[in-house]
Design a protein around this motif. Sequence first.
Motif, PDB file in Angstrom:
ATOM      1  N   THR A  13       0.825  -1.217   0.000  1.00 46.40           N
ATOM      2  CA  THR A  13       0.000   0.000   0.000  1.00 46.40           C
ATOM      3  C   THR A  13       0.854   1.262   0.000  1.00 46.40           C
ATOM      4  OG1 THR A  13      -1.650  -1.219   1.288  1.00 46.40           O
ATOM      5  CG2 THR A  13      -1.893   1.164   1.199  1.00 46.40           C
ATOM      6  N   LEU A  14       1.982   1.238   0.703  1.00 45.36           N
ATOM      7  CA  LEU A  14       2.821   2.434   0.834  1.00 45.36           C
ATOM      8  C   LEU A  14       3.522   2.828  -0.466  1.00 45.36           C
ATOM      9  CD1 LEU A  14       4.481   1.919   4.333  1.00 45.36           C
ATOM     10  CD2 LEU A  14       2.885   3.737   3.681  1.00 45.36           C
ATOM     11  N   ILE A  15       3.876   1.850  -1.299  1.00 45.18           N
ATOM     12  CA  ILE A  15       4.630   2.166  -2.517  1.00 45.18           C
ATOM     13  C   ILE A  15       3.834   3.051  -3.478  1.00 45.18           C
ATOM     14  CG2 ILE A  15       5.609   1.157  -4.621  1.00 45.18           C
ATOM     15  CD1 ILE A  15       6.903  -0.939  -2.845  1.00 45.18           C
ATOM     16  N   PRO A  16       2.572   2.703  -3.841  1.00 47.30           N
ATOM     17  CA  PRO A  16       1.834   3.624  -4.725  1.00 47.30           C
ATOM     18  C   PRO A  16       1.562   4.984  -4.087  1.00 47.30           C
ATOM     19  CG  PRO A  16       0.446   1.755  -4.093  1.00 47.30           C
ATOM     20  CD  PRO A  16       1.824   1.470  -3.608  1.00 47.30           C
ATOM     21  N   LEU A  17       1.358   5.007  -2.767  1.00 49.44           N
ATOM     22  CA  LEU A  17       1.170   6.294  -2.085  1.00 49.44           C
ATOM     23  C   LEU A  17       2.416   7.158  -2.207  1.00 49.44           C
ATOM     24  CD1 LEU A  17      -0.699   5.285   1.202  1.00 49.44           C
ATOM     25  CD2 LEU A  17      -1.596   6.671  -0.670  1.00 49.44           C
ATOM     26  N   ALA A  18       3.594   6.544  -2.039  1.00 57.24           N
ATOM     27  CA  ALA A  18       4.853   7.285  -2.151  1.00 57.24           C
ATOM     28  C   ALA A  18       5.030   7.837  -3.570  1.00 57.24           C
ATOM     29  CB  ALA A  18       6.031   6.382  -1.786  1.00 57.24           C
ATOM     30  N   ILE A  19       4.681   7.043  -4.573  1.00 57.19           N
ATOM     31  CA  ILE A  19       4.806   7.486  -5.968  1.00 57.19           C
ATOM     32  C   ILE A  19       3.852   8.641  -6.245  1.00 57.19           C
ATOM     33  CG2 ILE A  19       4.442   6.794  -8.376  1.00 57.19           C
ATOM     34  CD1 ILE A  19       5.440   3.966  -7.487  1.00 57.19           C
ATOM     35  N   LEU A  20       2.624   8.546  -5.744  1.00 52.99           N
ATOM     36  CA  LEU A  20       1.647   9.624  -5.941  1.00 52.99           C
ATOM     37  C   LEU A  20       2.097  10.917  -5.258  1.00 52.99           C
ATOM     38  CD1 LEU A  20      -1.750   7.727  -5.556  1.00 52.99           C
ATOM     39  CD2 LEU A  20      -0.879   8.841  -7.614  1.00 52.99           C
ATOM     40  N   CYS A  21       2.669  10.808  -4.062  1.00 56.82           N
ATOM     41  CA  CYS A  21       3.168  11.995  -3.365  1.00 56.82           C
ATOM     42  C   CYS A  21       4.301  12.647  -4.146  1.00 56.82           C
ATOM     43  CB  CYS A  21       3.652  11.614  -1.957  1.00 56.82           C
ATOM     44  SG  CYS A  21       2.312  11.236  -0.814  1.00 56.82           S
ATOM     45  N   LEU A  22       5.175  11.827  -4.686  1.00 52.86           N
ATOM     46  CA  LEU A  22       6.262  12.327  -5.512  1.00 52.86           C
ATOM     47  C   LEU A  22       5.712  13.111  -6.706  1.00 52.86           C
ATOM     48  CD1 LEU A  22       9.011   9.684  -5.428  1.00 52.86           C
ATOM     49  CD2 LEU A  22       9.357  11.725  -6.751  1.00 52.86           C
ATOM     50  N   LEU A  23       4.720  12.529  -7.391  1.00 50.20           N
ATOM     51  CA  LEU A  23       4.131  13.172  -8.565  1.00 50.20           C
ATOM     52  C   LEU A  23       3.432  14.479  -8.206  1.00 50.20           C
ATOM     53  CD1 LEU A  23       2.688  10.066 -10.467  1.00 50.20           C
ATOM     54  CD2 LEU A  23       4.665  11.459 -11.102  1.00 50.20           C
ATOM     55  N   CYS A  24       2.705  14.488  -7.080  1.00 44.88           N
ATOM     56  CA  CYS A  24       2.015  15.716  -6.648  1.00 44.88           C
ATOM     57  C   CYS A  24       3.008  16.838  -6.419  1.00 44.88           C
ATOM     58  CB  CYS A  24       1.216  15.461  -5.372  1.00 44.88           C
ATOM     59  SG  CYS A  24      -0.313  14.569  -5.626  1.00 44.88           S
ATOM     60  N   ASN A  25       4.125  16.523  -5.750  1.00 43.75           N
ATOM     61  CA  ASN A  25       5.122  17.558  -5.477  1.00 43.75           C
ATOM     62  C   ASN A  25       5.762  18.054  -6.779  1.00 43.75           C
ATOM     63  OD1 ASN A  25       7.343  17.968  -2.661  1.00 43.75           O
ATOM     64  ND2 ASN A  25       7.162  19.282  -4.427  1.00 43.75           N
ATOM     65  N   ILE A  26       6.014  17.149  -7.711  1.00 46.54           N
ATOM     66  CA  ILE A  26       6.581  17.550  -9.005  1.00 46.54           C
ATOM     67  C   ILE A  26       5.613  18.463  -9.754  1.00 46.54           C
ATOM     68  CG2 ILE A  26       7.257  16.702 -11.293  1.00 46.54           C
ATOM     69  CD1 ILE A  26       8.468  14.240  -9.777  1.00 46.54           C
ATOM     70  N   LEU A  27       4.320  18.124  -9.737  1.00 50.02           N
ATOM     71  CA  LEU A  27       3.316  18.951 -10.421  1.00 50.02           C
ATOM     72  C   LEU A  27       3.220  20.349  -9.824  1.00 50.02           C
ATOM     73  CD1 LEU A  27       0.454  16.351 -11.014  1.00 50.02           C
ATOM     74  CD2 LEU A  27       1.881  17.448 -12.751  1.00 50.02           C
ATOM     75  N   LEU A  28       3.508  20.471  -8.537  1.00 51.79           N
ATOM     76  CA  LEU A  28       3.466  21.788  -7.887  1.00 51.79           C
ATOM     77  C   LEU A  28       4.552  22.732  -8.411  1.00 51.79           C
ATOM     78  CD1 LEU A  28       2.600  20.639  -4.278  1.00 51.79           C
ATOM     79  CD2 LEU A  28       1.277  22.286  -5.622  1.00 51.79           C
ATOM     80  N   PHE A  29       5.569  22.189  -9.064  1.00 55.78           N
ATOM     81  CA  PHE A  29       6.591  23.032  -9.686  1.00 55.78           C
ATOM     82  C   PHE A  29       6.091  23.679 -10.975  1.00 55.78           C
ATOM     83  CE2 PHE A  29       9.497  20.561  -6.995  1.00 55.78           C
ATOM     84  CZ  PHE A  29      10.296  21.584  -6.500  1.00 55.78           C
ATOM     85  N   PHE A  30       4.873  23.301 -11.396  1.00 57.00           N
ATOM     86  CA  PHE A  30       4.249  23.873 -12.589  1.00 57.00           C
ATOM     87  C   PHE A  30       2.946  24.554 -12.169  1.00 57.00           C
ATOM     88  CE2 PHE A  30       6.770  20.220 -13.776  1.00 57.00           C
ATOM     89  CZ  PHE A  30       7.571  20.735 -14.793  1.00 57.00           C
TER      90      PHE A  30
END
Length: 198
Positions: A13-30
Amino acid sequence: MCSGSCAKCLGITLIPLAILCLLCNILLFFPGGSVADNNDHITDEVWYFGGIFGSGALMIFPALVFLGLKNNDCCGCCGNESCGKRFAMFTSIIFAAIGVVGAGYSCIISAVAIHRGPRCFNTAGAWTYPFLDGNYLSNNTMWEECVKPEGIVPWHLTLFSMLLIMGLVQVALCGFQAINGLIGTICGDCCGCGGSED
């Protein structure tokens, strides 16, 4: 359910959550879904890497440890066939604590960012934080204060809210594993060394 099997479920369960958090933070740079003209136009909290470091990369270590607990076969040491599994479960408590710290960091950064609001070009003609006291959350007519980037307020709120919610879920899962690891350390894995392999 065996404590090792339970830990494996938490790791999955933690692995997809970690990937989604990574993507959210990257999107915030745009901001607003577009490339920022200047790094100074990006909200400060994005640069604290709550989703990339705290809930993202740092969460991968506990997830991998939890995944490996089910297959840990270090049995027979010290004349006790379950001591290897007990030590592995004890180690998982330490990694669960690391996960709680990482996700907690992301939650704090996200909560501050939501309260503070985004940096935007306001109606006064300056790049600033027009919502410093958080009152924009209950009054969406104030969102018109942000002229550009277009759609920055919902973009900011959505992504930081996702980071906050996923961070809280990660804290809960790592906290649960800390309890599960403590039980596994004291009682051993209920399946024992001769338990069936899934």
